[in-house]
Enzyme design. Structure first.
Site, PDB file in Angstrom:
ATOM      1  N   ASP A  12      10.618  -6.284 -11.609  1.00  0.00           N
ATOM      2  CA  ASP A  12       9.399  -5.692 -11.075  1.00  0.00           C
ATOM      3  C   ASP A  12       8.674  -4.997 -12.224  1.00  0.00           C
ATOM      4  O   ASP A  12       9.178  -4.924 -13.350  1.00  0.00           O
ATOM      5  CB  ASP A  12       9.698  -4.761  -9.902  1.00  0.00           C
ATOM      6  CG  ASP A  12      10.447  -3.526 -10.325  1.00  0.00           C
ATOM      7  OD1 ASP A  12      10.569  -3.279 -11.526  1.00  0.00           O
ATOM      8  OD2 ASP A  12      10.927  -2.805  -9.439  1.00  0.00           O
ATOM      9  N   SER A  13       7.495  -4.499 -11.938  1.00  0.00           N
ATOM     10  CA  SER A  13       6.638  -4.026 -13.028  1.00  0.00           C
ATOM     11  C   SER A  13       6.717  -2.523 -13.226  1.00  0.00           C
ATOM     12  O   SER A  13       6.151  -1.993 -14.164  1.00  0.00           O
ATOM     13  CB  SER A  13       5.195  -4.394 -12.724  1.00  0.00           C
ATOM     14  OG  SER A  13       4.788  -3.708 -11.549  1.00  0.00           O
ATOM     15  N   ASP A  26       1.109  -2.694 -10.559  1.00  0.00           N
ATOM     16  CA  ASP A  26       0.226  -2.394  -9.428  1.00  0.00           C
ATOM     17  C   ASP A  26       0.331  -0.917  -9.104  1.00  0.00           C
ATOM     18  O   ASP A  26       1.203  -0.218  -9.611  1.00  0.00           O
ATOM     19  CB  ASP A  26       0.591  -3.239  -8.198  1.00  0.00           C
ATOM     20  CG  ASP A  26       2.021  -3.003  -7.734  1.00  0.00           C
ATOM     21  OD1 ASP A  26       2.842  -2.530  -8.563  1.00  0.00           O
ATOM     22  OD2 ASP A  26       2.346  -3.281  -6.571  1.00  0.00           O
ATOM     23  N   ASP A  70      13.711  -8.661  -1.816  1.00  0.00           N
ATOM     24  CA  ASP A  70      14.673  -7.806  -2.504  1.00  0.00           C
ATOM     25  C   ASP A  70      14.739  -6.511  -1.731  1.00  0.00           C
ATOM     26  O   ASP A  70      13.766  -6.124  -1.082  1.00  0.00           O
ATOM     27  CB  ASP A  70      14.234  -7.493  -3.941  1.00  0.00           C
ATOM     28  CG  ASP A  70      13.209  -6.372  -3.966  1.00  0.00           C
ATOM     29  OD1 ASP A  70      13.605  -5.199  -4.148  1.00  0.00           O
ATOM     30  OD2 ASP A  70      12.009  -6.638  -3.760  1.00  0.00           O
ATOM     31  N   GLN A 106      -2.183  -5.878  -2.500  1.00  0.00           N
ATOM     32  CA  GLN A 106      -2.128  -4.513  -1.971  1.00  0.00           C
ATOM     33  C   GLN A 106      -3.189  -4.373  -0.872  1.00  0.00           C
ATOM     34  O   GLN A 106      -3.779  -5.363  -0.459  1.00  0.00           O
ATOM     35  CB  GLN A 106      -2.335  -3.492  -3.105  1.00  0.00           C
ATOM     36  CG  GLN A 106      -1.136  -3.386  -4.048  1.00  0.00           C
ATOM     37  CD  GLN A 106       0.081  -2.714  -3.411  1.00  0.00           C
ATOM     38  OE1 GLN A 106       0.049  -2.234  -2.273  1.00  0.00           O
ATOM     39  NE2 GLN A 106       1.201  -2.698  -4.149  1.00  0.00           N
ATOM     40  N   GLY A 164       5.608  -0.293 -10.963  1.00  0.00           N
ATOM     41  CA  GLY A 164       4.635   0.431 -10.130  1.00  0.00           C
ATOM     42  C   GLY A 164       5.286   1.193  -8.989  1.00  0.00           C
ATOM     43  O   GLY A 164       4.979   2.363  -8.745  1.00  0.00           O
ATOM     44  N   PHE A 165       6.212   0.554  -8.313  1.00  0.00           N
ATOM     45  CA  PHE A 165       6.828   1.199  -7.160  1.00  0.00           C
ATOM     46  C   PHE A 165       7.667   2.400  -7.568  1.00  0.00           C
ATOM     47  O   PHE A 165       7.603   3.466  -6.937  1.00  0.00           O
ATOM     48  CB  PHE A 165       7.691   0.188  -6.390  1.00  0.00           C
ATOM     49  CG  PHE A 165       8.342   0.790  -5.180  1.00  0.00           C
ATOM     50  CD1 PHE A 165       7.624   0.986  -4.011  1.00  0.00           C
ATOM     51  CD2 PHE A 165       9.667   1.192  -5.210  1.00  0.00           C
ATOM     52  CE1 PHE A 165       8.213   1.558  -2.895  1.00  0.00           C
ATOM     53  CE2 PHE A 165      10.269   1.771  -4.096  1.00  0.00           C
ATOM     54  CZ  PHE A 165       9.533   1.950  -2.940  1.00  0.00           C
TER      55      PHE A 165
END
Lengths: 395, 395
Positions: free
Chosen positions: A108-109, A162, A283, A206, A111-112
């Site tokens: 993942d990037s 994001d 995931d 989003q 962001g979360f």
């Protein structure tokens, strides 16, 4: 839809597919059966990725992860950029070598995790600035740096940076975050295409629980063109029906020939419901985290091993499981391990749970292949509802 | 030597050996190579038992324990009587079934843990009363109850209840505890022989660092007659040379045809030194506990993975190890796992350490067989002293 930043160069043509492809093999209603191909191997869809946040699926050796049936794992850009550092992992041969997992990896990037773990975060057009939860250092993360990190890790599937909001959120906030994420998607794609390596890049839809924003995001991302499309910003506080309604709105707006990834979801029932709405990839930390907390996912629904009713129960969790941890240990022993806070309790229940998720996904795939998915969902839910069978008389 | 309690019945004749035997296969100086046979299989001596205090070797599945080369594990009467309870384990089929370990198990009697873990203990002739470290309950443990518990667990090798003192201790205290332990040894034997099952019972030599008390204890226990003899009350605060001197005094006073077990010892160097003095059996928490704390035992001596010098080191701990955890993961990755407090760090280092202990014992056994034990010890110590080889230039 407007370009979120008119100063950006025109978006390149759809991406080259070397080292990544998706084939749709069968459909059953909106449910899809397919296969992705990566430089590290094939993965049958729909699939569930165990979470290996810090370059390890908590409690399991890579061999044990593979033995659950998992063909791909997720690792976290946020965690790995902070410790041990992406440049260090690259110097050590990349993430596959580092964590001794020669199969596909999605990253993942960040962001979360910036939203959920860090403090003092500040979101601006250029990127996000936050305070590390490990040592308090101030760290910057831009769309370009997120791609650079994922390239350094050697990810098979990279995610755009994001901005992920918790729900409920105002429409204004949702719109602002969606448009920012869209601008970051375009910059992510440019950064990805300028890098000297192959693999896949996914965009992230989003827009929170607002159908209009979600559709705008999905269409704009599709116009930009990605190897796959994720739905982010769900399972962040909203009821399941809101999540499912959003998926049902968004999925048809995404290109059928690309995989669809619902990020951070979810319960076994969420998986059935989301596959029914056209999702291919998942995931979630639930099977691993709950395993560490004494909860087993089984064909009979969840079983809380902390409960004293298991203390004298000689039955295994599920003698029909493909997982030795579910077959070869009594509930009484698992209860003992959980009560005694022994690592082996967490290890065995993590094995049980990740295997159950993989068996569920294998059942889903088989059912879609033969056009029996609706029936499979009904039978699976019936088995959960029937619950944990009581010991026979006399035991 | 006087009977410690003249009201007791005469001591029975030497014990029946069904389901337990010891064969001495070779000697090299005072070092011994042999084999014990139990109802759950053979074990080559000298051997090291990983500690499975609460019916689990911390961090390892039984398959992983077996993969280290271990043929027997130790479980703790003290822990298991308190949780989950011996009667419960018996109802669930016994300890082998409970912990899914079909190979031999030795159980200690609880004496050492009563000293080290419980509070408010009171030692009297009839036994010991203590407060459980788990729930504060007042618990009584007598020699007869310790045997009953070990029978309920289904132990292959049971230990008599003893009173274990920390060193230094006064001669008066040491003598009192030794004589009490001796009286308990006789009662343990009577209880063991009246029980409707087979297996082995070991007596425990006490007497602290006093050679005269130790010899008296050893001779009196030999006169009572046991399947094997343990040396207890060492590695409890005294210097290594005191321990080794005590072993050298006691071992020759024990019958050559019975196995000798040095309880709770020790470091790799302790194992070499004690085997050289005629010891056949060991247990210790060091390889498991240190593994959980980031320390690896290797051919190159101990390696502390917490140290920052490992952060960029791509080398495995030991590419000649039989343990995949020592071969297939870089020191950099192990360092990362330890720093990130990931369970997998503890799991892999426990595998590494228990395997190293088993490889060391296998090397000891092979060396004794060919009469090369002294040389083996010298080479092994030289390898430890040479230490961890630095990375080659340019890496």
């Amino acid at each position: 839809m407007e370009q979120s930043d008119p100063t950006l160069a025109p978006v390149p043509a759809p991406m080259h597919d070397a080292f990544f492809s998706f084939r749709l093999l069968a459909t059953d209603g909106d449910a899809r059966r397919g296969e992705i191909a990566t430089a590290h191997g094939l993965v049958a869809t729909p699939f569930f990725m165990p979470v290996g946040a810090q370059a390890t699926v908590k409690g399991l050796t890579p061999e044990a992860v593979r033995a659950t049936g998992a063909e791909i794992v997720l690792a976290n850009t946020y965690h790995l950029m902070l410790r041990p550092g992406a440049e260090r992992v690259a110097a050590l041969g990349g993430l596959h070598t580092f964590m001794n997992w020669p199969y596909p990896i999605l990253t993942d990037s960040g962001g979360f995790q910036v939203m959920s773990l860090s403090q003092l975060r500040k979101v601006a057009d250029h990127g996000v600035t936050f305070r590390s939860h490990i040592d308090g250092a101030i760290v910057e993360l831009s769309p370009e740096r997120a791609i650079e990190i994922q390239n350094l890790l050697g990810s098979d599937i990279s995610m755009q940076l994001d901005e992920c909001l918790r729900l409920p959120a105002s429409r204004g906030e949702l719109e602002r975050a969606m448009r920012l994420s869209l601008a970051w998607a375009e910059r992510s794609k440019r950064a990805f295409e300028s890098a000297p390596r192959c693999g896949a890049l996914f965009g992230i839809v989003q827009g929170g629980d607002d159908p209009q924003l979600r559709l705008e995001s999905a269409r704009a991302l599709t116009a930009v063109g990605f190897h796959g499309y994720a739905i982010g910003g769900l399972a962040v506080g909203e009821p399941q029906e809101v999540m499912l309604h959003t998926i049902a709105e968004v999925a048809p707006a995404l290109p059928a020939e690309r995989p669809r990834y619902l990020m951070g979801v979810g319960t076994p029932d969420d998986l059935l419901a989301a596959v029914a709405r056209g999702i291919d990839m998942f995931d979630c930390v639930l099977p691993t985290r709950n395993g560490r907390h004494g909860l087993a996912f089984t064909r009979f629904g969840p079983i809380n091993l902390k409960n004293a009713r298991h203390a004298d129960d000689p039955r295994p969790l599920d003698d029909a499981s493909s997982c030795s941890a579910a077959r070869d240990y009594s509930r009484a022993y698992l209860h003992h391990l959980v009560k005694a806070n022994e690592m082996l309790g967490a290890i065995l229940l993590t094995m049980v749970n990740v295997t159950y998720y993989q068996e569920l996904m294998a059942g889903i795939r088989a059912a879609i292949t033969v056009g029996n998915f609706t029936n499979f969902c009904a039978q699976t839910r019936e088995s959960w509802a029937r619950g944990d069978v009581a010991p026979a008389q006399g035991i």
